[in-house]
Design a protein around this motif. Structure first.
Motif, PDB file in Angstrom:
ATOM      1  N   SER A  64       0.807  -1.219   0.000  1.00 43.53           N
ATOM      2  CA  SER A  64       0.000   0.000   0.000  1.00 43.53           C
ATOM      3  C   SER A  64       0.839   1.267   0.000  1.00 43.53           C
ATOM      4  O   SER A  64       0.302   2.368  -0.093  1.00 43.53           O
ATOM      5  CB  SER A  64      -0.934   0.016   1.221  1.00 43.53           C
ATOM      6  OG  SER A  64      -0.202   0.185   2.420  1.00 43.53           O
ATOM      7  N   ARG A  94     -11.301  -7.363   6.893  1.00 36.37           N
ATOM      8  CA  ARG A  94     -11.786  -6.732   8.129  1.00 36.37           C
ATOM      9  C   ARG A  94     -13.315  -6.800   8.062  1.00 36.37           C
ATOM     10  O   ARG A  94     -13.987  -5.826   7.801  1.00 36.37           O
ATOM     11  CB  ARG A  94     -11.328  -5.275   8.242  1.00 36.37           C
ATOM     12  CG  ARG A  94      -9.844  -5.056   8.355  1.00 36.37           C
ATOM     13  CD  ARG A  94      -9.312  -5.445   9.738  1.00 36.37           C
ATOM     14  NE  ARG A  94      -7.908  -5.069   9.879  1.00 36.37           N
ATOM     15  CZ  ARG A  94      -6.875  -5.801   9.473  1.00 36.37           C
ATOM     16  NH1 ARG A  94      -7.120  -6.972   8.864  1.00 36.37           N
ATOM     17  NH2 ARG A  94      -5.639  -5.390   9.642  1.00 36.37           N
ATOM     18  N   PRO A 111     -16.516   0.398  10.955  1.00 38.60           N
ATOM     19  CA  PRO A 111     -15.618   1.542  11.173  1.00 38.60           C
ATOM     20  C   PRO A 111     -14.955   1.978   9.871  1.00 38.60           C
ATOM     21  O   PRO A 111     -14.584   1.140   9.033  1.00 38.60           O
ATOM     22  CB  PRO A 111     -14.575   0.988  12.155  1.00 38.60           C
ATOM     23  CG  PRO A 111     -15.219  -0.200  12.779  1.00 38.60           C
ATOM     24  CD  PRO A 111     -16.097  -0.786  11.715  1.00 38.60           C
ATOM     25  N   LEU A 112     -14.830   3.263   9.707  1.00 39.98           N
ATOM     26  CA  LEU A 112     -14.170   3.786   8.515  1.00 39.98           C
ATOM     27  C   LEU A 112     -12.763   3.232   8.384  1.00 39.98           C
ATOM     28  O   LEU A 112     -12.299   2.946   7.271  1.00 39.98           O
ATOM     29  CB  LEU A 112     -14.133   5.321   8.562  1.00 39.98           C
ATOM     30  CG  LEU A 112     -13.457   6.015   7.374  1.00 39.98           C
ATOM     31  CD1 LEU A 112     -14.153   5.671   6.066  1.00 39.98           C
ATOM     32  CD2 LEU A 112     -13.429   7.527   7.585  1.00 39.98           C
ATOM     33  N   GLU A 113     -12.082   3.046   9.504  1.00 38.27           N
ATOM     34  CA  GLU A 113     -10.711   2.526   9.428  1.00 38.27           C
ATOM     35  C   GLU A 113     -10.660   1.096   8.884  1.00 38.27           C
ATOM     36  O   GLU A 113      -9.687   0.708   8.234  1.00 38.27           O
ATOM     37  CB  GLU A 113     -10.016   2.592  10.787  1.00 38.27           C
ATOM     38  CG  GLU A 113     -10.742   1.930  11.931  1.00 38.27           C
ATOM     39  CD  GLU A 113     -11.584   2.898  12.741  1.00 38.27           C
ATOM     40  OE1 GLU A 113     -11.695   2.683  13.973  1.00 38.27           O
ATOM     41  OE2 GLU A 113     -12.130   3.857  12.157  1.00 38.27           O
ATOM     42  N   ASP A 114     -11.725   0.310   9.123  1.00 32.00           N
ATOM     43  CA  ASP A 114     -11.779  -1.043   8.556  1.00 32.00           C
ATOM     44  C   ASP A 114     -12.014  -0.991   7.047  1.00 32.00           C
ATOM     45  O   ASP A 114     -11.463  -1.801   6.291  1.00 32.00           O
ATOM     46  CB  ASP A 114     -12.876  -1.861   9.229  1.00 32.00           C
ATOM     47  CG  ASP A 114     -12.495  -2.308  10.629  1.00 32.00           C
ATOM     48  OD1 ASP A 114     -11.355  -2.026  11.061  1.00 32.00           O
ATOM     49  OD2 ASP A 114     -13.347  -2.923  11.304  1.00 32.00           O
ATOM     50  N   TRP A 115     -12.857  -0.070   6.619  1.00 28.07           N
ATOM     51  CA  TRP A 115     -13.061   0.131   5.180  1.00 28.07           C
ATOM     52  C   TRP A 115     -11.743   0.535   4.525  1.00 28.07           C
ATOM     53  O   TRP A 115     -11.318  -0.056   3.531  1.00 28.07           O
ATOM     54  CB  TRP A 115     -14.132   1.198   4.944  1.00 28.07           C
ATOM     55  CG  TRP A 115     -14.133   1.761   3.552  1.00 28.07           C
ATOM     56  CD1 TRP A 115     -13.437   2.848   3.106  1.00 28.07           C
ATOM     57  CD2 TRP A 115     -14.818   1.237   2.408  1.00 28.07           C
ATOM     58  NE1 TRP A 115     -13.662   3.049   1.761  1.00 28.07           N
ATOM     59  CE2 TRP A 115     -14.502   2.075   1.310  1.00 28.07           C
ATOM     60  CE3 TRP A 115     -15.674   0.158   2.214  1.00 28.07           C
ATOM     61  CZ2 TRP A 115     -15.019   1.848   0.034  1.00 28.07           C
ATOM     62  CZ3 TRP A 115     -16.188  -0.066   0.940  1.00 28.07           C
ATOM     63  CH2 TRP A 115     -15.862   0.772  -0.131  1.00 28.07           C
ATOM     64  N   GLU A 116     -11.096   1.525   5.071  1.00 29.75           N
ATOM     65  CA  GLU A 116      -9.886   2.075   4.462  1.00 29.75           C
ATOM     66  C   GLU A 116      -8.721   1.091   4.499  1.00 29.75           C
ATOM     67  O   GLU A 116      -7.927   1.033   3.567  1.00 29.75           O
ATOM     68  CB  GLU A 116      -9.513   3.379   5.146  1.00 29.75           C
ATOM     69  CG  GLU A 116     -10.519   4.496   4.851  1.00 29.75           C
ATOM     70  CD  GLU A 116     -10.145   5.808   5.487  1.00 29.75           C
ATOM     71  OE1 GLU A 116      -9.396   5.803   6.493  1.00 29.75           O
ATOM     72  OE2 GLU A 116     -10.616   6.858   4.988  1.00 29.75           O
ATOM     73  N   ALA A 117      -8.622   0.288   5.560  1.00 34.49           N
ATOM     74  CA  ALA A 117      -7.529  -0.680   5.662  1.00 34.49           C
ATOM     75  C   ALA A 117      -7.582  -1.699   4.534  1.00 34.49           C
ATOM     76  O   ALA A 117      -6.570  -2.023   3.902  1.00 34.49           O
ATOM     77  CB  ALA A 117      -7.577  -1.382   7.013  1.00 34.49           C
ATOM     78  N   LYS A 120      -7.017  -0.070   1.088  1.00 33.89           N
ATOM     79  CA  LYS A 120      -5.608   0.317   0.970  1.00 33.89           C
ATOM     80  C   LYS A 120      -4.732  -0.842   0.502  1.00 33.89           C
ATOM     81  O   LYS A 120      -3.862  -0.679  -0.359  1.00 33.89           O
ATOM     82  CB  LYS A 120      -5.124   0.832   2.325  1.00 33.89           C
ATOM     83  CG  LYS A 120      -3.755   1.486   2.310  1.00 33.89           C
ATOM     84  CD  LYS A 120      -3.441   2.056   3.689  1.00 33.89           C
ATOM     85  CE  LYS A 120      -2.074   2.728   3.718  1.00 33.89           C
ATOM     86  NZ  LYS A 120      -1.757   3.245   5.074  1.00 33.89           N
ATOM     87  N   ASN A 162     -16.347  -3.943   2.483  1.00 30.94           N
ATOM     88  CA  ASN A 162     -15.021  -3.455   2.089  1.00 30.94           C
ATOM     89  C   ASN A 162     -14.297  -4.442   1.170  1.00 30.94           C
ATOM     90  O   ASN A 162     -13.768  -4.064   0.117  1.00 30.94           O
ATOM     91  CB  ASN A 162     -14.176  -3.128   3.322  1.00 30.94           C
ATOM     92  CG  ASN A 162     -14.272  -4.201   4.411  1.00 30.94           C
ATOM     93  OD1 ASN A 162     -14.784  -5.301   4.195  1.00 30.94           O
ATOM     94  ND2 ASN A 162     -13.771  -3.870   5.598  1.00 30.94           N
TER      95      ASN A 162
END
Length: 253
Positions: A64, A94, A111-117, A120, A162
């Motif tokens: 990434s 995730r 969580p947005l961080e799970d989407w983005e992880a 990425k 995600n």
């Protein structure tokens, strides 16, 4: 493509499907550039590749991270002198519901961080590695092949907003690259595995696994070597381009 003596890069090669794919490609006499985050796992994969009859070198990278990817592919060409193929395998999950609610009350959201992880690694990482590999192959002027690992979940799967989005995007990129890169002698194709007997899948609750197996017409999970065999087929078949090879035991989500 005759894989004997060819240089093939595999991302996410330190464990699971990536390890088995690398091992099976090595058995064809290829030279493996093993890329991933964890050096210890990559070293073990290198040992297995050499035992299978190929050669292997290890490259730590974060798929990434743009600079990490560019540096790794530069190192691969400097050390091997060439590059013939890339297996874009690195990926994470995730899982979780978009919105979990009960009796009209929202209890939790993804969580947005799970989407983005996941995006990425599973989408951006595939893009970065393919861009670096394609640029290298074009400059070398000898063509090559990019094999992207998608998933049965690309069509959408419960609890995987995600992951499904990323794997669907991988297929769209694959088709696009097949059209764009053919003029340079570079093929692009994808494998869409179903549920395979890997550590990631086997860590699921037993009841969930039983439900999955019950829906698979063949009644079992795929073995990693069966997915690896499919990757070898795509690498070797010079007319397989711009398509997705589904290896899912007949399951339809």
């Amino acid at each position: 493509m005759d894989l004997n003596g060819k240089v093939i890069a595999v991302t996410g090669a330190g464990r699971g499907l990536g390890r088995k794919i690398a091992e099976m490609v090595a058995a064809k006499g290829a030279q493996l550039a093993l890329a991933g985050l964890h050096e210890e796992g990559l070293r073990e994969t290198a040992r297995l590749c050499e035992a299978a009859g190929g050669q292997a070198a290890v490259y730590q990278l974060d798929v990434s991270d743009e600079s990490s990817v560019e540096r790794a592919f530069s190192d691969i060409v400097r050390e091997f002198g060439t590059l013939h193929g890339l297996v874009n395998n690195a990926g994470i999950t995730r899982d979780g519901l978009l919105v979990k609610a009960k009796d009209g009350q929202v209890e939790k959201t993804m969580p947005l961080e799970d989407w983005e992880a996941v995006i990425k690694v599973d989408l951006r990482g595939v893009f970065l590695a393919a861009r670096a590999a394609a640029s290298t192959m074009i400059e070398l002027g000898q063509g090559g092949v990019i094999v992207n690992i998608s998933s049965i979940s690309r069509a959408g799967n419960f609890g995987q907003t995600n992951y499904a989005a990323a794997k669907s995007g991988v297929v769209a990129m694959t088709v696009t690259w097949a059209e764009e890169l053919a003029r340079h002698g570079i093929r692009a194709a994808a494998i869409a595995p179903g549920f395979a007997n890997t550590r990631m899948v086997s860590s699921m609750p037993e009841k969930a696994l039983d439900r999955i197996k019950a829906r698979i017409p063949l009644g079992r999970l795929a073995e990693p070597w069966e997915i690896g065999h499919s990757v070898v087929y795509v690498l070797e078949n010079d007319y397989f381009n711009g398509r997705v090879l589904e290896v899912d035991g007949g399951l339809r989500l």
